[in-house]
Enzyme design. Structure first.
Site, PDB file in Angstrom:
ATOM      1  N   ASP A 323       5.580   3.526  -6.469  1.00 34.41           N
ATOM      2  CA  ASP A 323       5.597   3.371  -4.842  1.00 34.41           C
ATOM      3  C   ASP A 323       6.814   2.553  -4.686  1.00 34.41           C
ATOM      4  O   ASP A 323       7.407   1.658  -5.303  1.00 34.41           O
ATOM      5  CB  ASP A 323       4.343   2.990  -4.319  1.00 34.41           C
ATOM      6  CG  ASP A 323       4.165   2.836  -3.106  1.00 34.41           C
ATOM      7  OD1 ASP A 323       4.658   3.702  -2.464  1.00 34.41           O
ATOM      8  OD2 ASP A 323       3.857   1.870  -2.387  1.00 34.41           O
ATOM      9  N   ASP A 519       0.285   0.327  -4.495  1.00 32.19           N
ATOM     10  CA  ASP A 519      -0.360  -0.720  -3.879  1.00 32.19           C
ATOM     11  C   ASP A 519      -1.170  -0.293  -2.658  1.00 32.19           C
ATOM     12  O   ASP A 519      -2.189  -1.237  -2.120  1.00 32.19           O
ATOM     13  CB  ASP A 519       0.554  -1.698  -3.479  1.00 32.19           C
ATOM     14  CG  ASP A 519       1.415  -1.666  -2.457  1.00 32.19           C
ATOM     15  OD1 ASP A 519       1.436  -2.339  -1.419  1.00 32.19           O
ATOM     16  OD2 ASP A 519       1.932  -0.489  -2.190  1.00 32.19           O
ATOM     17  N   ASP A 523      -1.977   5.458  -2.226  1.00 32.82           N
ATOM     18  CA  ASP A 523      -1.539   5.417  -3.494  1.00 32.82           C
ATOM     19  C   ASP A 523      -2.758   6.061  -4.348  1.00 32.82           C
ATOM     20  O   ASP A 523      -2.628   6.101  -5.704  1.00 32.82           O
ATOM     21  CB  ASP A 523      -0.842   4.292  -3.910  1.00 32.82           C
ATOM     22  CG  ASP A 523       0.545   3.965  -3.439  1.00 32.82           C
ATOM     23  OD1 ASP A 523       1.166   5.102  -3.066  1.00 32.82           O
ATOM     24  OD2 ASP A 523       0.844   2.847  -3.233  1.00 32.82           O
TER      25      ASP A 523
END
Length: 628
Positions: A323, A519, A523
């Site tokens: 990410d 995080d 996600d």
């Protein structure tokens, strides 16, 4: 430690005390027992510590699942009792239960339910009935109904804004910390938090089809798709146990029938020694201890690994998918560049001062970034006639000059001729008295060790590094190029990330296992779907941390390389122990079959090899080279 683990520990301690007491009596020669009472004395700790193993073996036999580690442990220890080696039977079962306890603790200590922390489900929706605002269950709202979302409330269903303007926190969906502005005609997604204005939203999807509902479903389904790594010993015992049992049976029966003068009692004794030697004690202790040592060593480096199976998966990782915000970048927005208008005589500092002063009353993240960049206490006496236009920006009089600070839409609304920039980031345009002055770029900062992390991953043998982000394509491309990532996919919602990840997982045969690093709440589904999910634990969301298999506690991407190296070292140690245990046992089994091995050799092949394997497994705890 769970209640079940505490009960097992108590049983181990009680059995250990009784076992030690019996051994002392035997070694010192002060044994007050005859054979029958000695048998009864050691039978007590044996049943205390191994009763559940015997019970499980019986249950599995009834179900038709005969050859597993429970059966082999039961057969080997009962065989030890049958030939009068009572302490050996108790010791083997003790060691087995200690190894099982370590393994269960390593896997379950830090693991909790994902669903308990997925707290993005809205509790209610505000709907106007007969002129009165009432709270109803989101599932009761139909498509076409108008719902009202007040400041601070979570948008309960997907829809289109009919009235009002506001900023919304979309981090639960995109992971991006910068709020987005909504106004009439814009799409509003469930799961976002309304920050300031009141919004009237016409519902376009039922709750079961809404974005927030789909995120919850994605987490549950992705978690169920990930098969747990099958216990090595169980797989090993499927083949090893039948071979050993059949071999022992043949050893007890065939030679007396074929060899003249051979006694059944002698060959039954050899067969029982064969069974004692065959007990995979070194494996059942050293393998979980090796993994446990790797997990403990990683924790010293600030990497929490939630189970030994994830170490094995991580060691074979060939793709790492990141990410962006909060993972490779800090998630803190700051002024990165100021571009004065072409031909303008105004200085960058003056542009920043005017923008920060005009925005001084706002708590919007963009305003905060401007004020932090200016860094000087603002004299608000210079400021008057402030007009904040949600979704556009601010109009104000600063030091007697009319100043416009906002996005491109504000410039267009005020008919100001400006230079449109394509620089990645959030662009804040500044105009003075209807004349364009310049542009301020606000962007997220890349973490100091992100670039090193990508380089070191490639040096460690990771074949592909990829980024999935909800941010714009321009920003995603800029970050990917700066860090040297192989690929980037931008402007993705949670469902898009899962779909993209599933496409990448199809390439496992070419590149190896896939690890995803993230995080945010958004996600969580992807973390659960990946072969191994890695969460940033310092500032990461609870949902991401709970959905992940591995947690980086200090948010440093470089720790991913540390985790991979520790996992590979641990796996190497485990393989060494497997070769050691099976090699020595194979030799002693052959010697025992030919009557060349006594119970002393059998004990060494079992307990002695176990001690060596345990000492080797303890090397996994040494992670001094990874600390610094």
């Amino acid at each position: 430690m769970s209640k079940k683990q505490k009960r097992v520990l108590i049983r181990i301690l009680i059995s250990s005390v009784l076992f030690a007491a019996g051994e002392v009596l035997i070694i010192t020669g002060s044994n007050p027992f005859n054979e029958a009472s000695l048998f009864a004395f050691f039978l007590i700790p044996y049943l205390i510590v191994g009763g559940d193993v015997l019970l499980d073996a019986i249950k599995n036999i009834i179900r038709g699942q005969i050859f597993d580690e429970n059966f082999l442990m039961a057969l080997a220890t009962i065989g030890a009792f049958a030939i009068g080696e009572y302490p050996e039977g108790v010791a083997v079962m003790l060691f087995y239960q200690i190894g099982e306890l370590f393994q269960s603790y390593a896997v379950n200590a830090s693991r909790k339910s994902i669903a308990s922390l997925m707290d993005i489900r809205p509790d209610y929706a505000n709907i106007e009935i007969d002129g009165v605002l009432k709270q109803v269950d989101p599932e009761e709202v139909s498509v076409g109904d108008i719902i009202i979302v007040k400041p601070g409330e979570r948008i309960p269903l997907d829809g289109v804004v009919k009235e009002g303007t506001s900023s919304v926190d979309t981090s639960a969906l995109t992971g991006e910390s910068l709020p987005r502005d909504l106004s009439e005609g814009n799409e509003a997604l469930s799961g976002c938090i309304n920050l300031n204005g009141v919004l009237s939203i016409q519902v376009t999807k039922e709750f079961g089809e809404s974005t927030v509902s789909k995120i919850l479903d994605l987490v549950e389904n992705a978690s169920s798709k990930k098969a747990k790594a099958e216990n090595f010993i169980t797989k090993f015992a499927r083949y090893y146990t039948p071979v050993v049992v059949i071999g022992a049976a043949l050893l007890a029966i065939i030679p007396p029938l074929l060899i003249d003068g051979a006694l059944f009692s002698e060959w039954i004794q050899r067969a029982l020694i064969f069974l004692v030697v065959s007990c995979p004690c070194a494996l059942v202790i050293s393998i979980p201890l090796g993994f446990f040592g790797g997990i403990g060593g990683a924790s010293k480096c600030g990497v929490l690994i939630k189970g030994s199976n994830y170490l094995e998966v991580l060691a074979k990782t060939g793709m790492v998918v990141f990410d962006k915000t909060g993972t490779l970048t800090k998630g803190n927005f700051k002024v990165t560049e100021i571009y004065p208008a072409k031909g303008a005589t105004i200085h960058k500092d003056e542009i920043l001062k005017l923008a920060a002063t005009a925005e001084s009353y706002s708590d919007h993240p963009i305003s905060t970034s401007l004020k932090e960049a200016y860094g000087i206490k603002i004299d608000r006496k210079q400021l008057e006639s402030v007009e904040e236009i949600s979704g556009y920006g601010v109009k104000a009089i600063v030091d007697g000059k009319r100043v416009y600070v906002g996005n491109a839409k504000l410039m267009e609304q005020c008919s100001i001729d400006f230079e449109r920039k394509t620089t990645p980031g959030t662009l804040v345009y500044v105009a003075i008295e209807n004349s364009y002055a310049g542009c301020i770029v606000i962007a997220d900062e890349i973490k100091e060790d992100s670039a090193d992390a990508v380089v070191n991953l490639k040096n460690a043998g990771v074949k592909r590094t990829i980024m999935l982000t909800g941010d714009s394509k321009a920003v995603g491309k800029m970050v990917a190029e700066e860090l040297g990532l192989d690929e980037v996919y931008a402007e993705l919602l949670p469902a898009d990330k899962v779909n993209q990840l599933e496409e990448l997982i199809k390439q496992k045969r070419l590149y190896g296992n896939l690890a995803f690093v993230g995080d945010g709440i958004n996600d969580a589904p992807v973390l659960a779907e990946a072969d191994v999910g890695i969460a940033m634990g310092g500032l990461g969301s609870d949902a991401a941390i709970e959905a992940a298999d591995i947690v980086i506690m200090d948010d440093r991407p470089s720790k991913i390389v540390t985790a991979i190296e520790i996992s590979r070292k641990t796996l190497k140690i485990v393989k060494q122990n497997i070769i050691l245990a099976l090699g020595i046992k194979g030799i002693v089994l052959l010697l025992g079959a030919f009557g060349m091995a006594t119970m002393w050799e059998a004990v060494f092949a079992d307990v002695g090899v176990s001690v060596i394997a345990i000492l080797n497994a303890m090397r996994a705890l040494d992670v001094s080279r990874y600390q610094g």
